[in-house]
Design a protein around this motif. Sequence first.
Motif, PDB file in Angstrom:
ATOM      1  N   PHE A  76       0.808  -1.213   0.000  1.00  0.00           N
ATOM      2  CA  PHE A  76       0.000   0.000   0.000  1.00  0.00           C
ATOM      3  C   PHE A  76       0.843   1.266   0.000  1.00  0.00           C
ATOM      4  CE2 PHE A  76      -2.723  -3.341   1.596  1.00  0.00           C
ATOM      5  CZ  PHE A  76      -3.771  -3.223   0.713  1.00  0.00           C
ATOM      6  N   VAL A  79      -1.385   3.546  -4.850  1.00  0.00           N
ATOM      7  CA  VAL A  79      -2.547   2.955  -5.506  1.00  0.00           C
ATOM      8  C   VAL A  79      -2.642   3.573  -6.893  1.00  0.00           C
ATOM      9  CG1 VAL A  79      -4.190   4.639  -4.566  1.00  0.00           C
ATOM     10  CG2 VAL A  79      -5.016   2.427  -5.309  1.00  0.00           C
ATOM     11  N   CYS A  92      -2.970  -1.951  -6.267  1.00  0.00           N
ATOM     12  CA  CYS A  92      -2.199  -1.458  -5.133  1.00  0.00           C
ATOM     13  C   CYS A  92      -0.760  -1.948  -5.186  1.00  0.00           C
ATOM     14  CB  CYS A  92      -2.828  -1.931  -3.827  1.00  0.00           C
ATOM     15  SG  CYS A  92      -4.512  -1.364  -3.619  1.00  0.00           S
ATOM     16  N   ARG A  99      -6.116  -6.144  -6.226  1.00  0.00           N
ATOM     17  CA  ARG A  99      -6.623  -5.504  -7.436  1.00  0.00           C
ATOM     18  C   ARG A  99      -8.141  -5.638  -7.447  1.00  0.00           C
ATOM     19  NH1 ARG A  99      -4.418  -7.867 -12.915  1.00  0.00           N
ATOM     20  NH2 ARG A  99      -2.594  -7.526 -11.667  1.00  0.00           N
ATOM     21  N   ARG A 100      -8.795  -4.599  -7.910  1.00  0.00           N
ATOM     22  CA  ARG A 100     -10.256  -4.661  -8.045  1.00  0.00           C
ATOM     23  C   ARG A 100     -10.631  -4.050  -9.380  1.00  0.00           C
ATOM     24  NH1 ARG A 100     -15.173  -3.384  -4.257  1.00  0.00           N
ATOM     25  NH2 ARG A 100     -16.794  -4.009  -5.701  1.00  0.00           N
ATOM     26  N   TRP A 124      -4.538   2.531   6.990  1.00  0.00           N
ATOM     27  CA  TRP A 124      -4.194   2.446   5.576  1.00  0.00           C
ATOM     28  C   TRP A 124      -4.507   1.058   5.047  1.00  0.00           C
ATOM     29  CZ3 TRP A 124       0.870   4.485   7.696  1.00  0.00           C
ATOM     30  CH2 TRP A 124       0.926   5.866   7.609  1.00  0.00           C
ATOM     31  N   GLY A 125      -4.717   0.978   3.763  1.00  0.00           N
ATOM     32  CA  GLY A 125      -4.871  -0.324   3.129  1.00  0.00           C
ATOM     33  C   GLY A 125      -6.227  -0.509   2.483  1.00  0.00           C
ATOM     34  N   TYR A 126      -6.557  -1.764   2.251  1.00  0.00           N
ATOM     35  CA  TYR A 126      -7.835  -2.168   1.660  1.00  0.00           C
ATOM     36  C   TYR A 126      -8.787  -2.357   2.835  1.00  0.00           C
ATOM     37  CZ  TYR A 126     -10.674  -4.308  -2.013  1.00  0.00           C
ATOM     38  OH  TYR A 126     -11.634  -4.571  -2.947  1.00  0.00           O
ATOM     39  N   ARG A 127      -9.791  -1.529   2.942  1.00  0.00           N
ATOM     40  CA  ARG A 127     -10.643  -1.500   4.127  1.00  0.00           C
ATOM     41  C   ARG A 127     -12.101  -1.748   3.791  1.00  0.00           C
ATOM     42  NH1 ARG A 127      -7.316  -2.295   8.082  1.00  0.00           N
ATOM     43  NH2 ARG A 127      -5.622  -0.825   8.107  1.00  0.00           N
ATOM     44  N   THR A 134     -16.441  -0.144   1.040  1.00  0.00           N
ATOM     45  CA  THR A 134     -15.074  -0.614   0.849  1.00  0.00           C
ATOM     46  C   THR A 134     -14.218   0.548   0.376  1.00  0.00           C
ATOM     47  OG1 THR A 134     -15.994  -2.745   0.197  1.00  0.00           O
ATOM     48  CG2 THR A 134     -13.682  -2.376  -0.307  1.00  0.00           C
ATOM     49  N   VAL A 136      -9.873   1.811  -0.651  1.00  0.00           N
ATOM     50  CA  VAL A 136      -8.425   1.657  -0.733  1.00  0.00           C
ATOM     51  C   VAL A 136      -7.861   3.013  -0.322  1.00  0.00           C
ATOM     52  CG1 VAL A 136      -6.439   1.231  -2.203  1.00  0.00           C
ATOM     53  CG2 VAL A 136      -8.534  -0.059  -2.557  1.00  0.00           C
ATOM     54  N   ILE A 156     -11.642   5.400  -3.252  1.00  0.00           N
ATOM     55  CA  ILE A 156     -10.232   5.282  -3.619  1.00  0.00           C
ATOM     56  C   ILE A 156      -9.560   6.631  -3.411  1.00  0.00           C
ATOM     57  CG2 ILE A 156      -8.584   4.640  -5.425  1.00  0.00           C
ATOM     58  CD1 ILE A 156     -11.999   4.020  -6.410  1.00  0.00           C
TER      59      ILE A 156
END
Length: 181
Positions: A76, A79, A92, A99-100, A124-127, A134, A136, A156
Amino acid sequence: MRDHPHDANAPHPDVWTGRATNRIQWLLALVGAGCMALGIELAVDSAWTSGNAPLVMAVVGCIATGLLVLFGTLAFVHVDLRLDKECVEVRCGHMGVPRRRIPLAQVAGADFDPQITPRHWGGWGYRWRPEKGTAVVVRRGEGVVLRLWDGHTFTITVDDAEAAVRAIRARLRPSAPGPVH
């Protein structure tokens, strides 16, 4: 993110790209590398006299902690957001994982959020937060909030988020919801 037109009526490029970076994460990666180095040092040159079990636990603990911190932070550091005519793709870190990919047919709308903070998302991060959706999050600041047809949101952090929102809105078709996967 480079050379994007700032005029709202100007045509958007075929592919819009944006990025957000967090240089503080490099310091955390150094902490992770330090933990790994300590674990290796303990394994190679140990003067422990209390037995092998405590030594093995210390070595494994230091190396595991170091790996988690190192790879968790490096994932992270930045992004990347890529928007083309069919989808929004979020990648990321240097490896592009996690990845999304969100097809534009699933996007109901896009909004600009001028102040996204890691504190509001739990770091921080994918939450994921039930009441917020959701996200990033790699740094505090501006970002894009995608409203999906299924009622969820995806946030994002990205530089020049207003341009991203304009580009996404220009590509959205005012139609019924698309298929949900």
